[in-house]
Design an enzyme around this catalytic site. Structure first.
Site, PDB file in Angstrom:
ATOM      1  N   ALA A   1       0.835  -1.203   0.000  1.00 60.49           N
ATOM      2  CA  ALA A   1       0.000   0.000   0.000  1.00 60.49           C
ATOM      3  C   ALA A   1       0.864   1.245   0.000  1.00 60.49           C
ATOM      4  O   ALA A   1       2.042   1.182   0.343  1.00 60.49           O
ATOM      5  CB  ALA A   1      -0.913   0.019   1.228  1.00 60.49           C
ATOM      6  N   ASN A   2       0.275   2.370  -0.371  1.00 60.74           N
ATOM      7  CA  ASN A   2       0.913   3.675  -0.181  1.00 60.74           C
ATOM      8  C   ASN A   2       0.429   4.246   1.144  1.00 60.74           C
ATOM      9  O   ASN A   2      -0.663   3.906   1.598  1.00 60.74           O
ATOM     10  CB  ASN A   2       0.482   4.650  -1.275  1.00 60.74           C
ATOM     11  N   ARG A   3       1.187   5.150   1.698  1.00 60.21           N
ATOM     12  CA  ARG A   3       0.750   5.871   2.878  1.00 60.21           C
ATOM     13  C   ARG A   3      -0.353   6.837   2.490  1.00 60.21           C
ATOM     14  O   ARG A   3      -0.147   7.683   1.616  1.00 60.21           O
ATOM     15  CB  ARG A   3       1.889   6.739   3.393  1.00 60.21           C
TER      16      ARG A   3
END
Ligand code: C5P
Length: 224
Positions: A29-31
């Site tokens: 995931a991305n932040r």
């Protein structure tokens, strides 16, 4: 807002990260907290729009008057966006994962003491670029560009490449845990065909309100 400047309009917003499963317990995931996208959905609803919010996994309450569609992966998000067209305005604020693992392990991957497993990645659909090239392209298509370097230049390139009308560039440098992500404030540059507006740092809710005002103004000028 004065009156309901977005009454009769359908606004489609994406927000939050996407989670790309590796196995039943792990993901890529991305932040992203989703705060900016949720604030935009709330502001658009407050301005009288019908709002569809396609949200990745986040811990945020649904703003009043907003229809929320929860998704996990980029491919789910792309499908939810497609299913909720047409829209007059689309604001793609999600931090979509660029890659997913090519295969998802059905059981939890185990540490074995030998070499760690290699993950083979596959590219996810670019939801913004797909909309930009689509027959159902919203009249006003807005993307985000979270950058750590050459913020405005990268945003301008992204605007052209993805055929967006506006790109909201935000500087997310400052290191893990120090940045805009998860924080309450944002400093943005609005990149349009006419140039770049540098906005001062302000709370994400305020960014959202001002953006909705700018959208209402753009539509008003369009209708003239
Ligand atoms: O990841 P990138 O910086 O290219 O994202 C720029 C814009 O494109 C953002 O608005 C983001 O929501 C959108 N995007 C998307 N689908 C992707 C990657 C990015 O809609 N797979």
């Amino acid at each position: 807002f004065d009156g309901a400047p977005l009454a009769g309009r359908h606004v489609l917003v994406t927000a939050g990260p996407t989670h790309e499963p590796i196995d039943p317990v792990r993901y890529i995931a991305n932040r992203s907290s989703g705060k900016q996208g949720f604030a935009i959905a709330a502001a658009a609803a407050a301005a009288g729009a019908r709002v569809t919010l396609v949200a990745g996994p986040v811990e945020l309450a649904t703003p009043p008057g907003v229809t929320r569609v929860d998704v996990q992966t980029a491919r789910d998000m792309a499908a939810a966006v497609r299913e909720n067209l047409p829209a007059d305005i689309a604001i793609m604020a999600a931090a979509v994962a660029d890659w997913r693992t090519r295969d998802v392990a059905e059981s939890k991957m185990k540490k074995r003491g030998d070499a760690p497993p290699a993950l083979e990645l596959a590219e996810n659909p670019d939801i913004l670029a797909t909309l930009g090239a689509s027959d159902a392209r919203p009249g006003l298509l807005i993307g985000f560009a979270a950058e750590t370097d050459d913020v405005v230049e990268n945003a301008q390139a992204k605007r052209a490449r993805k055929k967006a009308d506006w790109i909201i560039a935000n500087d997310v440098s400052g290191g893990v845990g120090q940045s805009v992500m998860g924080g309450a404030h944002n400093t943005i540059h609005l990149v349009t065909e006419d140039g770049v507006e540098d906005w001062p740092q302000m709370p994400k809710e305020e960014v959202a309100m001002r953006l909705v005002e700018r959208i209402a103004l753009a539509l008003e000028n369009d209708d003239d």
